[in-house]
Motif scaffolding. Structure first.
Motif, PDB file in Angstrom:
ATOM      1  N   MET A 105      34.122  13.646 -34.886  1.00  0.00           N
ATOM      2  CA  MET A 105      34.171  12.208 -34.668  1.00  0.00           C
ATOM      3  C   MET A 105      32.925  11.512 -35.212  1.00  0.00           C
ATOM      4  SD  MET A 105      37.046  11.652 -33.820  1.00  0.00           S
ATOM      5  CE  MET A 105      37.238   9.938 -33.371  1.00  0.00           C
ATOM      6  N   VAL A 106      31.792  12.184 -35.109  1.00  0.00           N
ATOM      7  CA  VAL A 106      30.562  11.597 -35.647  1.00  0.00           C
ATOM      8  C   VAL A 106      30.696  11.396 -37.152  1.00  0.00           C
ATOM      9  CG1 VAL A 106      28.086  11.911 -35.932  1.00  0.00           C
ATOM     10  CG2 VAL A 106      29.202  12.669 -33.839  1.00  0.00           C
ATOM     11  N   CYS A 107      31.190  12.441 -37.833  1.00  0.00           N
ATOM     12  CA  CYS A 107      31.383  12.343 -39.282  1.00  0.00           C
ATOM     13  C   CYS A 107      32.359  11.226 -39.611  1.00  0.00           C
ATOM     14  CB  CYS A 107      31.926  13.646 -39.852  1.00  0.00           C
ATOM     15  SG  CYS A 107      30.761  14.983 -39.770  1.00  0.00           S
ATOM     16  N   PHE A 108      33.428  11.202 -38.834  1.00  0.00           N
ATOM     17  CA  PHE A 108      34.449  10.181 -39.027  1.00  0.00           C
ATOM     18  C   PHE A 108      33.828   8.794 -38.999  1.00  0.00           C
ATOM     19  CE2 PHE A 108      37.352   7.212 -36.892  1.00  0.00           C
ATOM     20  CZ  PHE A 108      38.398   7.200 -37.788  1.00  0.00           C
ATOM     21  N   TRP A 109      33.063   8.513 -37.957  1.00  0.00           N
ATOM     22  CA  TRP A 109      32.488   7.173 -37.842  1.00  0.00           C
ATOM     23  C   TRP A 109      31.425   6.929 -38.880  1.00  0.00           C
ATOM     24  CZ3 TRP A 109      34.931   3.359 -36.138  1.00  0.00           C
ATOM     25  CH2 TRP A 109      35.890   3.537 -35.136  1.00  0.00           C
ATOM     26  N   MET A 110      30.646   7.974 -39.204  1.00  0.00           N
ATOM     27  CA  MET A 110      29.603   7.780 -40.211  1.00  0.00           C
ATOM     28  C   MET A 110      30.194   7.355 -41.539  1.00  0.00           C
ATOM     29  SD  MET A 110      26.693  10.633 -39.876  1.00  0.00           S
ATOM     30  CE  MET A 110      25.976  10.293 -41.440  1.00  0.00           C
ATOM     31  N   ILE A 111      31.360   7.910 -41.858  1.00  0.00           N
ATOM     32  CA  ILE A 111      31.989   7.553 -43.125  1.00  0.00           C
ATOM     33  C   ILE A 111      32.667   6.198 -43.021  1.00  0.00           C
ATOM     34  CG2 ILE A 111      33.808   8.205 -44.734  1.00  0.00           C
ATOM     35  CD1 ILE A 111      33.063  11.107 -44.203  1.00  0.00           C
ATOM     36  N   PHE A 112      33.297   5.934 -41.881  1.00  0.00           N
ATOM     37  CA  PHE A 112      34.102   4.712 -41.828  1.00  0.00           C
ATOM     38  C   PHE A 112      33.299   3.442 -41.628  1.00  0.00           C
ATOM     39  CE2 PHE A 112      37.228   7.999 -41.292  1.00  0.00           C
ATOM     40  CZ  PHE A 112      37.981   7.673 -42.386  1.00  0.00           C
ATOM     41  N   ILE A 113      32.108   3.579 -41.108  1.00  0.00           N
ATOM     42  CA  ILE A 113      31.274   2.384 -40.972  1.00  0.00           C
ATOM     43  C   ILE A 113      30.954   1.797 -42.354  1.00  0.00           C
ATOM     44  CG2 ILE A 113      28.883   1.748 -40.456  1.00  0.00           C
ATOM     45  CD1 ILE A 113      29.225   3.044 -37.783  1.00  0.00           C
ATOM     46  N   THR A 114      30.933   2.671 -43.365  1.00  0.00           N
ATOM     47  CA  THR A 114      30.602   2.171 -44.702  1.00  0.00           C
ATOM     48  C   THR A 114      31.648   1.191 -45.225  1.00  0.00           C
ATOM     49  OG1 THR A 114      31.753   3.952 -45.817  1.00  0.00           O
ATOM     50  CG2 THR A 114      29.452   4.317 -45.298  1.00  0.00           C
ATOM     51  N   LEU A 115      32.819   1.178 -44.604  1.00  0.00           N
ATOM     52  CA  LEU A 115      33.832   0.203 -45.017  1.00  0.00           C
ATOM     53  C   LEU A 115      33.363  -1.218 -44.748  1.00  0.00           C
ATOM     54  CD1 LEU A 115      37.257   1.601 -43.781  1.00  0.00           C
ATOM     55  CD2 LEU A 115      36.588   1.129 -46.117  1.00  0.00           C
ATOM     56  N   MET A 116      32.461  -1.349 -43.783  1.00  0.00           N
ATOM     57  CA  MET A 116      32.069  -2.674 -43.334  1.00  0.00           C
ATOM     58  C   MET A 116      31.210  -3.432 -44.336  1.00  0.00           C
ATOM     59  SD  MET A 116      31.606  -3.307 -39.454  1.00  0.00           S
ATOM     60  CE  MET A 116      30.472  -2.200 -38.731  1.00  0.00           C
ATOM     61  N   LEU A 117      30.315  -2.714 -45.014  1.00  0.00           N
ATOM     62  CA  LEU A 117      29.363  -3.430 -45.857  1.00  0.00           C
ATOM     63  C   LEU A 117      29.602  -3.155 -47.334  1.00  0.00           C
ATOM     64  CD1 LEU A 117      26.096  -2.886 -43.849  1.00  0.00           C
ATOM     65  CD2 LEU A 117      27.505  -4.927 -43.951  1.00  0.00           C
ATOM     66  N   PRO A 118      30.114  -4.122 -48.053  1.00  0.00           N
ATOM     67  CA  PRO A 118      30.321  -3.932 -49.480  1.00  0.00           C
ATOM     68  C   PRO A 118      28.991  -3.782 -50.222  1.00  0.00           C
ATOM     69  CG  PRO A 118      31.048  -6.124 -48.777  1.00  0.00           C
ATOM     70  CD  PRO A 118      30.554  -5.428 -47.579  1.00  0.00           C
ATOM     71  N   LEU A 119      29.064  -3.176 -51.373  1.00  0.00           N
ATOM     72  CA  LEU A 119      27.872  -2.893 -52.177  1.00  0.00           C
ATOM     73  C   LEU A 119      27.033  -4.144 -52.420  1.00  0.00           C
ATOM     74  CD1 LEU A 119      26.503  -0.605 -53.771  1.00  0.00           C
ATOM     75  CD2 LEU A 119      27.865  -1.253 -55.734  1.00  0.00           C
ATOM     76  N   GLU A 120      27.692  -5.281 -52.546  1.00  0.00           N
ATOM     77  CA  GLU A 120      26.978  -6.502 -52.910  1.00  0.00           C
ATOM     78  C   GLU A 120      25.910  -6.895 -51.888  1.00  0.00           C
ATOM     79  OE1 GLU A 120      30.158  -6.135 -53.376  1.00  0.00           O
ATOM     80  OE2 GLU A 120      30.468  -6.573 -55.494  1.00  0.00           O
ATOM     81  N   VAL A 121      26.169  -6.636 -50.599  1.00  0.00           N
ATOM     82  CA  VAL A 121      25.203  -7.103 -49.612  1.00  0.00           C
ATOM     83  C   VAL A 121      23.986  -6.189 -49.503  1.00  0.00           C
ATOM     84  CG1 VAL A 121      26.850  -8.366 -48.214  1.00  0.00           C
ATOM     85  CG2 VAL A 121      26.407  -6.025 -47.688  1.00  0.00           C
ATOM     86  N   ARG A 122      24.109  -4.954 -49.993  1.00  0.00           N
ATOM     87  CA  ARG A 122      22.927  -4.087 -49.931  1.00  0.00           C
ATOM     88  C   ARG A 122      22.460  -3.729 -51.336  1.00  0.00           C
ATOM     89  NH1 ARG A 122      25.954   0.755 -50.247  1.00  0.00           N
ATOM     90  NH2 ARG A 122      28.088   0.153 -49.809  1.00  0.00           N
ATOM     91  N   ILE A 123      22.573  -4.703 -52.212  1.00  0.00           N
ATOM     92  CA  ILE A 123      22.345  -4.424 -53.623  1.00  0.00           C
ATOM     93  C   ILE A 123      20.875  -4.137 -53.917  1.00  0.00           C
ATOM     94  CG2 ILE A 123      21.986  -6.810 -54.441  1.00  0.00           C
ATOM     95  CD1 ILE A 123      24.465  -4.610 -56.109  1.00  0.00           C
ATOM     96  N   VAL A 124      19.961  -4.848 -53.267  1.00  0.00           N
ATOM     97  CA  VAL A 124      18.542  -4.677 -53.577  1.00  0.00           C
ATOM     98  C   VAL A 124      18.069  -3.265 -53.254  1.00  0.00           C
ATOM     99  CG1 VAL A 124      16.238  -5.584 -53.202  1.00  0.00           C
ATOM    100  CG2 VAL A 124      18.167  -7.140 -53.260  1.00  0.00           C
ATOM    101  N   PRO A 125      18.270  -2.774 -52.012  1.00  0.00           N
ATOM    102  CA  PRO A 125      17.829  -1.408 -51.729  1.00  0.00           C
ATOM    103  C   PRO A 125      18.615  -0.330 -52.482  1.00  0.00           C
ATOM    104  CG  PRO A 125      18.896  -2.370 -49.823  1.00  0.00           C
ATOM    105  CD  PRO A 125      18.735  -3.456 -50.797  1.00  0.00           C
ATOM    106  N   THR A 126      19.900  -0.568 -52.756  1.00  0.00           N
ATOM    107  CA  THR A 126      20.644   0.442 -53.503  1.00  0.00           C
ATOM    108  C   THR A 126      20.067   0.586 -54.900  1.00  0.00           C
ATOM    109  OG1 THR A 126      22.597  -0.232 -52.292  1.00  0.00           O
ATOM    110  CG2 THR A 126      22.948   1.257 -54.100  1.00  0.00           C
ATOM    111  N   TYR A 127      19.613  -0.524 -55.426  1.00  0.00           N
ATOM    112  CA  TYR A 127      18.987  -0.470 -56.741  1.00  0.00           C
ATOM    113  C   TYR A 127      17.721   0.379 -56.682  1.00  0.00           C
ATOM    114  CZ  TYR A 127      16.527  -1.995 -60.897  1.00  0.00           C
ATOM    115  OH  TYR A 127      15.861  -2.017 -62.075  1.00  0.00           O
ATOM    116  N   ALA A 128      16.958   0.196 -55.607  1.00  0.00           N
ATOM    117  CA  ALA A 128      15.723   0.961 -55.466  1.00  0.00           C
ATOM    118  C   ALA A 128      16.005   2.456 -55.416  1.00  0.00           C
ATOM    119  CB  ALA A 128      14.975   0.521 -54.212  1.00  0.00           C
ATOM    120  N   ILE A 129      17.105   2.816 -54.750  1.00  0.00           N
ATOM    121  CA  ILE A 129      17.410   4.243 -54.645  1.00  0.00           C
ATOM    122  C   ILE A 129      17.842   4.795 -55.996  1.00  0.00           C
ATOM    123  CG2 ILE A 129      19.834   4.071 -54.007  1.00  0.00           C
ATOM    124  CD1 ILE A 129      18.181   6.335 -52.009  1.00  0.00           C
ATOM    125  N   ALA A 130      18.438   3.944 -56.816  1.00  0.00           N
ATOM    126  CA  ALA A 130      18.920   4.422 -58.107  1.00  0.00           C
ATOM    127  C   ALA A 130      17.771   4.862 -58.997  1.00  0.00           C
ATOM    128  CB  ALA A 130      19.743   3.342 -58.795  1.00  0.00           C
TER     129      ALA A 130
END
Lengths: 305, 294
Positions: A105-130
Motif C-alpha cells: 500500500m505504501v508503494c501504491f500511494w507513493m506512485i499514485f500521489i504523483t498523479l496530483m502534480l503535473p510536471l509543469e508545477v515542479r519544473i524548476v527543481p526538476t530541471y535542477a535534477i536533470a
C-alpha cells in the motif's frame, strides 16, 4: 431516441454542423494558408480556399526549421516515452495488484500521489535534477557519511554524476516518471477474476509466466489505448524539451521549432510557410488519434476516472 | 482491492516495482522536496550555499502586487477556458447522444483537438487573430483598430482563452458523451412519457445524472488551465502586451529561468502546487461521497 420529429432532427444536424465548423475551421485555415503563396496569404480578406503551393511551403518550412532531424528526435522521444511507460506501468501494476508484500500500500500511494502534480508545477527543481540525476544518491551517501568513510579508506572521493541535459534520456525519463499508465493498468488488472490466478497457479505457472501468457494478451486493448495517449502527449510536450535542450540543433523536437517558424515583427509576414510547418508538426499525433479512436477513448475514460 | 488469490515472493515484486519507484523518487519526490527547500532558503549572492530565511520568500511574493495580479489573471483564465470549453463540449455531446444517422462521423471529428499540440494551435490561432492578416484583418479594415491583440491586453487574453478552450473540446466531449450514454434509456423514455421535452429532460434528468462527470471535468479543466497554458502563451503572446497574459506558470518560468530567481520561482511553484493539490483533494472528497451514496 424519442423525439423523431423531422424538425428536431434537422435542428440536431444543424447544431452538429455548427460544432463541426467550430472544430474544423482552425484546421481548414491552417491548410488553406499553408497552401497559398505569400501574396495570397497576405491578402485581406483572405480567400478561404486552398491554392497550389502547399508542397513548396512545406519544403520551405522543412528547411527553415530544420525539421528532418527534429522529426526523428520527436519520434525517438515519443516512442521512448510510450515504450518505457508501457513496460514500467504494466510491471509495477502487476506487482501492486497481484502480489502480497508488506509495503504494497505504501508503494501504491507513493506512485499514485504523483498523479496530483503535473510536471509543469515542479519544473524548476526538476530541471535542477536533470543537471545531475544522481544528486539524490550523492546527498544520501554524504549524509550517511559513506562518502567520507570511503574517502578515508581508499582516498577515492565518490562523485556521482549523470547529466541529463541535451540527451534523449533527459527528454524521456521525467515524462515516464508519472503514474498515468500504472493507474490504467491497475484499473484493468483489478477486473481480472481471482479464478484465473488460481487456475494458472494450479497448472503450475509461475507469476512471470502468468504475466506473459495470461495478463499481457488480455490487456492488448489497454496497451493500445495507453500507447496512443502517451504518444500524443509526449509528442506534444513543449516546456520540458525547451528547458532540457540547450543544444537545439541536435536534440530539439519539432514542437519546439514552431516558435522559430512564426514571422518576426519586422520580417516578411510569410504565414503560409508557418502554417505549412504547423500542419506537418500536428499531423502525426492527429493521425494516430483519428486511427486509434476506438481504443484510446475507452482508455482515456478508465485512466482518468 | 481485495483479492483472495495472491502471489507471494520476497524478491519479485520489488524487482517489478523497483524501476518505477526509482524514477518517481528521482524525478518527483526529490524535486518536490528541493522546491520546498528552495522556497524557504535564499541563495547567497557571494556564494556559500543557501541561508534559511523561513517565510521570507513567500512574504516577498505575497507582498508583490504584480504577483496577485498574476494570480487573479490565472484564476480568470482558468474559469473562462473551463466554462467555455465545457459548455461547447456538453452542447455537442447532447446532440451526438441522440445518435441519428451519420453521427459517428461528427463524433470522430470532435475528438481531434485532443491530438493537437498547444503550441501548434497557438501558432494557428495567432494567425487567425493577427490584426493585419486575412481573417480578423478584414474587420480591422472596416473599423480600424477594433482588434489588436499585440497592443491590447484584453484582446490578447481573449485570444489565448479561446485557443485553450478549443483545445479542450475533444477531451471534454469524450467524457460528456460517455456519461450521457451511460444513462439508461428507460429513464429518458419515462421522462418523455411524462411529457418532459428535450430541454426539460436535459436540465432535470441528464444534467443531475451526469453531475459526477461534470464535476470531474470541472476540476480537470481547472487544473489543466492552471498548468498547461505555457505552450500557448509562449507561442502566442509571450506574456505580453505588458504582462497582460502572464499567468502563474509563465511567471514561474520567467522568474526562474530568465530572472534566475530560484527561490522566488520555487515559492511560486509551492503556491501553485497547493492550488492543484487543493483542487485534487476536492475531487477525491467528491468521489468518496459518490461511492458512499452508491
Amino acid at each position: 431516441m424519442i423525439e423523431r420529429s423531422p424538425v428536431f432532427n434537422i435542428f440536431t444536424y444543424a447544431a452538429m454542423t455548427l460544432g463541426l465548423l467550430v472544430v474544423l475551421v482552425p484546421f481548414w485555415i491552417v491548410i488553406v494558408a499553408g497552401s497559398q503563396s505569400l501574396q495570397e496569404v497576405s491578402r485581406v480578406p483572405i480567400v478561404l480556399w486552398p491554392s497550389s503551393h502547399l508542397w513548396e511551403n512545406i519544403q520551405a518550412a522543412w528547411a527553415r526549421a530544420d525539421l528532418g532531424p527534429k522529426m526523428i528526435n520527436s519520434l525517438i522521444v515519443a516512442s521512448g516515452v510510450t515504450f518505457g511507460k508501457i513496460v514500467l506501468a504494466s510491471i509495477s501494476a502487476f506487482a501492486i495488484v497481484f502480489f502480497d508484500f508488506r509495503a504494497r500500500m505504501v508503494c501504491f500511494w507513493m506512485i499514485f500521489i504523483t498523479l496530483m502534480l503535473p510536471l509543469e508545477v515542479r519544473i524548476v527543481p526538476t530541471y535542477a535534477i536533470a543537471a545531475n540525476a544522481l544528486l539524490p544518491f550523492q546527498v544520501v551517501l554524504d549524509t550517511l557519511g559513506i562518502t567520507g568513510l570511503v574517502q578515508t579508506l581508499s582516498s577515492v572521493r565518490i562523485g556521482l554524476e549523470w547529466n541529463l541535459l541535451n540527451s534523449y534520456t533527459g527528454l524521456i525519463l521525467p515524462l515516464v516518471a508519472t503514474a498515468t499508465g500504472t493507474f490504467l493498468y491497475r484499473q484493468f488488472f483489478m477486473t481480472i477474476p481471482d479464478e484465473l490466478i488460481e487456475a494458472s497457479k494450479m497448472d503450475g505457472a509461475s507469476p512471470v509466466r502468468f504475466f506473459f501468457d495470461v495478463l499481457l494478451p488480455l490487456s492488448r486493448t489497454n496497451m493500445l489505448a495507453l500507447a496512443t495517449i502517451m504518444f500524443v502527449s509526449s509528442w506534444n510536450q513543449y516546456l520540458w524539451p525547451l528547458l532540457i535542450t540547450t543544444d537545439r540543433t541536435n536534440y530539439g523536437t519539432v514542437v519546439m521549432q514552431l516558435k522559430a517558424l512564426i514571422p518576426t515583427q519586422n520580417g516578411t509576414p510569410d504565414w503560409n510557410v508557418t502554417m505549412a510547418g504547423a500542419l506537418i508538426i500536428m499531423l502525426p499525433p492527429l493521425l494516430i488519434v483519428a486511427l486509434m479512436q476506438r481504443w484510446f477513448v475507452r482508455g482515456l475514460i478508465t485512466r482518468d476516472k | 482491492m481485495e483479492r483472495r488469490a495472491f502471489y507471494r515472493n520476497p524478491v519479485l515484486p520489488w524487482l517489478l516495482i523497483g524501476p518505477q519507484l526509482l524514477l518517481v523518487l528521482v524525478f518527483f519526490y526529490w524535486p518536490t522536496s528541493q522546491a520546498l527547500y528552495w522556497a524557504f532558503t535564499l541563495e547567497q549572492p557571494w556564494g556559500g550555499g543557501n541561508s534559511w530565511v523561513w517565510l521570507d520568500n513567500f512574504i516577498a511574493i505575497f507582498r508583490d502586487r504584480e504577483y496577485w495580479a498574476t494570480v487573479a489573471r490565472s484564476a480568470f483564465y482558468a474559469i473562462c477556458t473551463t466554462g467555455l470549453s465545457m459548455a461547447v463540449a456538453l452542447f455537442l455531446a447532447c446532440f451526438v447522444d441522440r445518435s441519428l444517422k451519420g453521427t459517428k462521423l461528427f463524433q470522430s471529428v470532435y475528438v481531434w483537438p485532443y491530438a493537437i499540440a498547444a503550441p501548434a494551435a497557438g501558432v494557428a490561432f495567432r494567425f487567425i487573430f493577427a490584426p493585419q492578416s486575412g481573417i480578423i484583418g478584414s474587420i480591422n479594415q472596416i473599423w480600424p483598430g477594433i482588434w489588436d491583440p499585440s497592443t491590447n491586453g484584453v484582446h490578447a487574453l481573449a485570444m489565448v482563452i479561446i485557443c485553450h478552450a478549443w483545445l479542450g473540446i475533444g477531451y471534454n466531449f469524450i467524457f460528456f458523451l460517455a456519461a450521457l450514454q451511460m444513462i439508461p434509456r428507460s429513464i429518458t423514455e419515462a421522462g418523455a412519457m411524462d411529457g418532459a421535452r428535450p430541454v426539460r429532460r436535459m436540465f432535470d434528468l441528464q444534467l443531475p445524472l451526469i453531475a459526477p462527470t461534470v464535476f470531474f471535468l470541472l476540476i480537470m479543466n481547472l487544473i489543466s488551465s492552471f498548468t498547461d497554458s505555457f505552450g500557448l502563451i509562449d507561442t502566442m503572446t509571450e506574456g505580453g502586451p505588458v504582462g497582460s497574459t502572464e499567468v502563474m506558470v509563465y511567471k514561474i518560468y520567467f522568474d526562474g529561468f530568465k530572472g534566475l530567481d530560484y527561490s522566488g520561482a520555487a515559492a511560486q511553484s509551492i503556491v501553485l502546487m497547493f492550488l492543484v493539490i487543493a483542487l485534487t483533494f476536492v475531487q477525491f472528497k467528491w468521489v468518496e461521497k459518490r461511492v458512499h451514496y452508491n
